[in-house]
Design an enzyme around this catalytic site. Structure first.
Site, PDB file in Angstrom:
ATOM      1  CB  CYS A  55       0.285  -6.741   7.119  1.00 48.98           C
ATOM      2  SG  CYS A  55       1.382  -5.505   6.384  1.00 48.98           S
ATOM      3  CB  CYS A  85       0.864 -18.186  12.303  1.00 47.21           C
ATOM      4  SG  CYS A  85       0.085 -16.588  12.651  1.00 47.21           S
ATOM      5  CG  HIS A 140       4.889  -2.883   8.527  1.00 50.81           C
ATOM      6  ND1 HIS A 140       3.891  -3.463   7.766  1.00 50.81           N
ATOM      7  CD2 HIS A 140       4.539  -1.582   8.688  1.00 50.81           C
ATOM      8  CE1 HIS A 140       2.969  -2.558   7.492  1.00 50.81           C
ATOM      9  NE2 HIS A 140       3.337  -1.413   8.038  1.00 50.81           N
ATOM     10  CB  CYS A 141       9.000  -0.113   5.238  1.00 49.39           C
ATOM     11  SG  CYS A 141       9.736   1.509   4.901  1.00 49.39           S
TER      12      CYS A 141
END
EC number: 2.3.1.225
Length: 328
Positions: free
Chosen positions: A142, A125, A152-153
């Protein structure tokens, strides 16, 4: 720069809107059930007490699991997976992609990493400057890498991953129980209001809508919960279901599937008494996962076990090595 900060601030504020909507609906359902149904509509005292007791158990478990799903921070990779100062300098000074790839490969040999990028390179990353552990992905919302990221909710305004996946599953299950209990106990009074056996009043509006809202949420939750039950049984994340993880021998959707029983224990833990309570009991630390088929000769962790332990491996890490050995 100021505009960018303002936009991020607005984004954070607006990201809480789905949570506020869910919380508002739940608070209304509490008022409608407790006051309009139990205290205004019900005349049988024994039935009222029974309904209130069971309702509050369901309500507390729902709120507890929802709170844990929202406010449990996503787990991020440990310092072992971050580039050291010298490695980072060497990586940034190198302009050739092939040479950068080779540098990451050399560093990854000291780490228990089995998955690769689609190109076969070590997953790295650039934003977090971290070599990604297996099943770890970067969340753009995030703005960090999340261990065993599922998705991601927006409804919990949080990343669902290793640290809170159990809480998310319990939230779905207790939400369904909450909806089923409300719908089943309200139904007879819905019919009485509908045919005119009970007098019109504010309670009628609340009881009628309680049933509709409970059934609507139950149907939507049922499909989502069923899908995640299938994922747990197969030991896959939502991301892995759409894109199979790539190993040294190629993509394999079942690479982490070690059998139903062991898959369940990875998420819920060994103690079955704690499976339905929102306390963290998942196995491991989110960096290392047993593989379905792995020969010792092809196991980069075992091949470099000595190097890894020399670099400061703890007793816990030694236990993980043994665990992966047994899994293979």
């Amino acid at each position: 720069m100021a505009l960018s900060r303002a936009l991020r601030c607005c984004q954070r504020v607006f990201s809480w809107i789905p949570v506020i909507i869910i919380s508002s609906v739940v608070l209304w359902s509490y008022y409608a059930y407790v006051f309009e149904l139990c205290f205004v509509t019900l005349s049988n005292h024994l039935e009222r007490v029974a309904y209130l007791l069971i309702f509050h158990v369901c309500f507390i478990m729902f709120c507890w699991t929802y709170w844990k799903a929202i406010f449990t921070p996503p787990s991020t990779p440990s310092k072992k997976f971050h580039l050291s100062y010298s490695d980072k300098e060497r990586y940034e000074m190198e302009e050739r992609p092939d040479a950068q790839k080779q540098i990451l490969t050399e560093i990854a040999k000291k780490l228990p990493i089995f998955t690769r990028a689609q190109s076969g390179a070590v997953r790295f990353c650039d934003r977090c400057q971290v070599i990604k552990p297996d099943r770890c992905h970067h969340c753009s919302v995030c703005e960090t890498c999340v261990l065993k990221m599922d998705h991601h909710c927006p409804w919990v305004n949080n990343c669902v991953g290793f640290s809170n996946y159990k809480f998310f599953l319990l939230f779905l299950s207790y939400s369904m129980i909450y909806c089923v209990f409300i719908a089943s106990t309200v139904f007879q009074y819905f019919l009485k209001f509908w045919v005119g056996d009970l007098p019109n009043g504010p309670a009628k509006f609340h009881v009628l809508f309680l049933l509709f809202v409970a059934l609507m949420f139950f149907v939507s939750l049922m499909f989502l919960f069923g899908y995640h039950c299938w994922l747990v049984a197969k030991n896959r994340s939502t991301l892995e279901a759409f894109s199979a993880p790539v190993f040294q021998n190629g993509p394999d959707r079942n690479g982490f599937n070690v059998g139903l029983s062991r898959n369940l224990r990875q998420v819920f833990g060994e103690d079955k008494k704690l499976w339905f309570i929102p306390v963290f009991t998942s196995q491991g630390d989110g960096h290392y996962f047993p593989l379905r088929t792995l020969c010792e000769s092809e196991n980069p962790l075992l091949a470099n076990e000595g190097k890894w332990m020399e670099d400061g491996g703890s007793d816990e890490e030694s236990a993980v090595v043994s665990w992966l050995t047994l899994a293979s």
